[in-house]
Design a protein around this motif. Structure first.
Motif, PDB file in Angstrom:
ATOM      1  N   MET A   1       7.113  -3.111 -25.012  1.00 49.60           N
ATOM      2  CA  MET A   1       7.416  -1.822 -25.810  1.00 49.60           C
ATOM      3  C   MET A   1       8.940  -1.866 -26.346  1.00 49.60           C
ATOM      4  SD  MET A   1       6.451   1.968 -24.956  1.00 49.60           S
ATOM      5  CE  MET A   1       6.688   3.381 -25.883  1.00 49.60           C
ATOM      6  N   THR A   2       9.029  -1.405 -27.649  1.00 52.19           N
ATOM      7  CA  THR A   2      10.100  -1.566 -28.362  1.00 52.19           C
ATOM      8  C   THR A   2      10.942  -0.289 -28.097  1.00 52.19           C
ATOM      9  OG1 THR A   2       9.323  -2.789 -30.390  1.00 52.19           O
ATOM     10  CG2 THR A   2      11.686  -1.525 -30.495  1.00 52.19           C
ATOM     11  N   GLN A   3      12.091  -0.488 -27.707  1.00 53.48           N
ATOM     12  CA  GLN A   3      12.909   0.688 -26.983  1.00 53.48           C
ATOM     13  C   GLN A   3      13.668   1.403 -28.232  1.00 53.48           C
ATOM     14  OE1 GLN A   3      13.690   1.577 -23.957  1.00 53.48           O
ATOM     15  NE2 GLN A   3      12.025  -0.105 -23.276  1.00 53.48           N
ATOM     16  N   PRO A   4      13.884   2.801 -28.126  1.00 56.59           N
ATOM     17  CA  PRO A   4      14.431   3.594 -29.287  1.00 56.59           C
ATOM     18  C   PRO A   4      15.810   3.079 -29.536  1.00 56.59           C
ATOM     19  CG  PRO A   4      14.194   5.030 -27.249  1.00 56.59           C
ATOM     20  CD  PRO A   4      13.418   3.620 -27.106  1.00 56.59           C
ATOM     21  N   ALA A   5      16.066   3.372 -30.953  1.00 57.61           N
ATOM     22  CA  ALA A   5      17.754   2.890 -31.179  1.00 57.61           C
ATOM     23  C   ALA A   5      18.687   3.731 -30.521  1.00 57.61           C
ATOM     24  CB  ALA A   5      17.776   2.875 -32.737  1.00 57.61           C
ATOM     25  N   THR A   6      19.636   3.375 -30.082  1.00 61.41           N
ATOM     26  CA  THR A   6      20.706   4.291 -29.564  1.00 61.41           C
ATOM     27  C   THR A   6      21.543   4.566 -30.371  1.00 61.41           C
ATOM     28  OG1 THR A   6      22.301   2.111 -29.155  1.00 61.41           O
ATOM     29  CG2 THR A   6      20.350   2.734 -27.621  1.00 61.41           C
ATOM     30  N   SER A   7      22.387   5.627 -30.246  1.00 61.34           N
ATOM     31  CA  SER A   7      23.497   6.003 -31.247  1.00 61.34           C
ATOM     32  C   SER A   7      24.326   4.948 -31.604  1.00 61.34           C
ATOM     33  CB  SER A   7      24.264   7.344 -30.780  1.00 61.34           C
ATOM     34  OG  SER A   7      25.067   7.060 -29.510  1.00 61.34           O
ATOM     35  N   ALA A   8      24.714   4.087 -30.791  1.00 61.00           N
ATOM     36  CA  ALA A   8      25.643   2.900 -31.027  1.00 61.00           C
ATOM     37  C   ALA A   8      25.145   2.094 -32.037  1.00 61.00           C
ATOM     38  CB  ALA A   8      26.092   2.230 -29.855  1.00 61.00           C
ATOM     39  N   GLN A   9      23.648   1.888 -32.203  1.00 59.85           N
ATOM     40  CA  GLN A   9      23.122   0.951 -33.108  1.00 59.85           C
ATOM     41  C   GLN A   9      23.219   1.662 -34.475  1.00 59.85           C
ATOM     42  OE1 GLN A   9      19.671   0.345 -30.563  1.00 59.85           O
ATOM     43  NE2 GLN A   9      20.115  -1.753 -30.572  1.00 59.85           N
ATOM     44  N   THR A  10      23.054   2.922 -34.536  1.00 66.00           N
ATOM     45  CA  THR A  10      22.860   3.863 -35.880  1.00 66.00           C
ATOM     46  C   THR A  10      24.130   4.246 -36.283  1.00 66.00           C
ATOM     47  OG1 THR A  10      22.051   5.738 -34.574  1.00 66.00           O
ATOM     48  CG2 THR A  10      20.437   4.215 -34.930  1.00 66.00           C
ATOM     49  N   THR A  11      25.126   4.521 -35.442  1.00 64.71           N
ATOM     50  CA  THR A  11      26.223   4.864 -35.976  1.00 64.71           C
ATOM     51  C   THR A  11      27.210   3.952 -36.227  1.00 64.71           C
ATOM     52  OG1 THR A  11      25.929   7.082 -34.635  1.00 64.71           O
ATOM     53  CG2 THR A  11      28.089   6.535 -35.637  1.00 64.71           C
ATOM     54  N   PRO A  12      27.705   3.886 -37.571  1.00 67.42           N
ATOM     55  CA  PRO A  12      28.932   2.782 -37.764  1.00 67.42           C
ATOM     56  C   PRO A  12      30.214   2.910 -36.984  1.00 67.42           C
ATOM     57  CG  PRO A  12      28.173   3.852 -39.846  1.00 67.42           C
ATOM     58  CD  PRO A  12      27.764   4.622 -38.651  1.00 67.42           C
ATOM     59  N   THR A  13      30.663   1.745 -36.564  1.00 69.51           N
ATOM     60  CA  THR A  13      31.983   1.680 -35.737  1.00 69.51           C
ATOM     61  C   THR A  13      32.977   1.890 -36.513  1.00 69.51           C
ATOM     62  OG1 THR A  13      32.215  -0.595 -35.926  1.00 69.51           O
ATOM     63  CG2 THR A  13      30.826   0.126 -34.087  1.00 69.51           C
ATOM     64  N   ASP A  14      34.185   2.209 -36.043  1.00 66.26           N
ATOM     65  CA  ASP A  14      35.347   2.503 -37.058  1.00 66.26           C
ATOM     66  C   ASP A  14      35.808   1.055 -37.594  1.00 66.26           C
ATOM     67  OD1 ASP A  14      35.522   5.133 -36.103  1.00 66.26           O
ATOM     68  OD2 ASP A  14      37.161   4.552 -34.633  1.00 66.26           O
ATOM     69  N   ASP A  15      35.479  -0.015 -36.960  1.00 70.53           N
ATOM     70  CA  ASP A  15      35.756  -1.157 -37.735  1.00 70.53           C
ATOM     71  C   ASP A  15      34.824  -1.445 -38.925  1.00 70.53           C
ATOM     72  OD1 ASP A  15      37.898  -2.049 -36.156  1.00 70.53           O
ATOM     73  OD2 ASP A  15      36.631  -3.314 -34.760  1.00 70.53           O
ATOM     74  N   VAL A 138      29.519   5.247 -47.843  1.00 67.96           N
ATOM     75  CA  VAL A 138      29.874   3.894 -47.834  1.00 67.96           C
ATOM     76  C   VAL A 138      30.264   3.807 -46.142  1.00 67.96           C
ATOM     77  CG1 VAL A 138      31.779   2.120 -48.084  1.00 67.96           C
ATOM     78  CG2 VAL A 138      30.741   3.158 -50.266  1.00 67.96           C
ATOM     79  N   LYS A 139      30.974   4.581 -45.643  1.00 65.43           N
ATOM     80  CA  LYS A 139      31.424   4.827 -44.400  1.00 65.43           C
ATOM     81  C   LYS A 139      30.487   5.072 -43.388  1.00 65.43           C
ATOM     82  CE  LYS A 139      35.825   5.661 -43.454  1.00 65.43           C
ATOM     83  NZ  LYS A 139      37.035   6.614 -43.328  1.00 65.43           N
ATOM     84  N   VAL A 140      29.640   6.011 -43.481  1.00 71.00           N
ATOM     85  CA  VAL A 140      28.860   6.585 -42.602  1.00 71.00           C
ATOM     86  C   VAL A 140      27.177   6.734 -42.812  1.00 71.00           C
ATOM     87  CG1 VAL A 140      30.593   7.668 -40.884  1.00 71.00           C
ATOM     88  CG2 VAL A 140      29.407   8.988 -43.099  1.00 71.00           C
ATOM     89  N   GLY A 141      26.957   6.439 -44.067  1.00 72.25           N
ATOM     90  CA  GLY A 141      25.449   6.377 -44.657  1.00 72.25           C
ATOM     91  C   GLY A 141      25.118   7.719 -45.124  1.00 72.25           C
ATOM     92  N   GLU A 142      24.214   7.843 -45.741  1.00 66.03           N
ATOM     93  CA  GLU A 142      23.580   9.004 -46.344  1.00 66.03           C
ATOM     94  C   GLU A 142      23.153  10.298 -45.297  1.00 66.03           C
ATOM     95  OE1 GLU A 142      22.929  10.012 -49.340  1.00 66.03           O
ATOM     96  OE2 GLU A 142      23.085   8.096 -50.479  1.00 66.03           O
ATOM     97  N   ALA A 143      22.782   9.882 -44.007  1.00 73.34           N
ATOM     98  CA  ALA A 143      22.855  10.974 -43.166  1.00 73.34           C
ATOM     99  C   ALA A 143      24.246  11.635 -42.773  1.00 73.34           C
ATOM    100  CB  ALA A 143      21.821  10.447 -42.032  1.00 73.34           C
ATOM    101  N   GLY A 144      25.091  10.587 -42.527  1.00 71.98           N
ATOM    102  CA  GLY A 144      26.237  11.345 -42.347  1.00 71.98           C
ATOM    103  C   GLY A 144      26.855  11.845 -43.356  1.00 71.98           C
ATOM    104  N   TYR A 145      26.771  11.536 -44.746  1.00 74.04           N
ATOM    105  CA  TYR A 145      27.358  12.267 -45.753  1.00 74.04           C
ATOM    106  C   TYR A 145      26.698  13.670 -45.860  1.00 74.04           C
ATOM    107  CZ  TYR A 145      27.542  14.387 -50.274  1.00 74.04           C
ATOM    108  OH  TYR A 145      27.716  15.212 -51.445  1.00 74.04           O
ATOM    109  N   ARG A 146      25.429  13.869 -45.709  1.00 80.60           N
ATOM    110  CA  ARG A 146      24.736  15.005 -45.639  1.00 80.60           C
ATOM    111  C   ARG A 146      25.351  16.143 -44.513  1.00 80.60           C
ATOM    112  NH1 ARG A 146      20.215  11.885 -46.861  1.00 80.60           N
ATOM    113  NH2 ARG A 146      19.571  11.796 -44.567  1.00 80.60           N
TER     114      ARG A 146
END
Length: 222
Positions: A1-15, A138-146
């Motif tokens: 069963m596929t595990q849900p995505a973690t915040s680390a996978q969905t949130t861009p790192t500083d780099d 560009v840095k954090v995606g559409e959701a981050g911008y909203r």
């Protein structure tokens, strides 16, 4: 069963944010600096007359901006304004046949942008709020911008800060336009593209330095 995505996978790192921003800035520098001035002096070295050497880079920039709008299926307001000013300036130079008129086109563009930026201070979308969409996305995606932009509705300090940034950029563009007009009519023709580019880089360095310091001090950085 596929595990849900973690915040680390969905949130861009500083780099990742820095890499995305560097890529965006490099592209803008190519379109707005390297392409126009490099093409002008390359064409002049090949013996092309000044008028054609000025028009050709403008047409290339026009093509790149149009392609970008089609690729993203969204017309950026600032890009649309730039496209309009390029078309108008080139059309006027065709009528007059004067290369200096085409060079002054940049003054019209920068002056009009400065006045437009200052006019947006009296609306719900000051320039910095609109321009920030591209950078923040560009840095954090559409959701981050909203999430970032949602602060506008309930944070008066946030609204004030975006208006201050917009005002500084508006004044900077307006002053730059005045300098460009003086340069366009006081220097030899072939010296103008290089001098105005260096002058703009100096103005831009001051604006960006203020912007970075202000953004960091007031918690606007994403």
């Amino acid at each position: 069963m596929t595990q849900p995505a973690t915040s680390a996978q969905t949130t861009p790192t500083d780099d990742q944010k820095r890499a995305a921003l560097r890529k965006h800035i490099a592209r803008q520098l190519f379109l707005e600096l390297i392409l126009p001035i490099g093409a002008y002096y390359g064409l002049r070295a090949a013996g092309v007359n000044p008028w054609a050497a000025l028009v050709a880079p403008a047409l290339l920039t026009l093509a790149f901006l149009g392609y970008d709008a089609l690729r993203h299926r969204r017309v950026d307001g600032v890009a649309l304004f730039t496209l309009l000013m390029i078309v108008v300036g080139t059309a006027v130079s065709v009528v007059t046949g004067d290369p200096r008129t085409l060079l002054v086109r940049d003054s019209w563009l920068f002056g009009a942008i400065g006045l437009w930026i200052l006019a947006t201070l009296f609306t719900q979308r000051p320039m910095m709020r609109s321009v920030a969409r591209t950078i923040v996305t560009v840095k954090v995606g559409e959701a981050g911008y909203r999430e970032w932009d949602a602060r506008w509705d309930n944070d008066s300090r946030f609204r004030h800060q975006l208006r201050v940034l917009s005002a500084v950029w508006g004044v900077g563009f307006a002053l730059d336009a005045v300098i460009r007009i003086v340069v366009a009519y006081s220097l030899p023709l072939d010296a103008i593209p290089l001098v105005t580019t260096l002058q703009w880089l100096a103005v831009l360095a001051v604006l960006i330095s203020f912007h970075i310091v202000y953004v960091n001090r007031n918690g606007l950085k994403v």
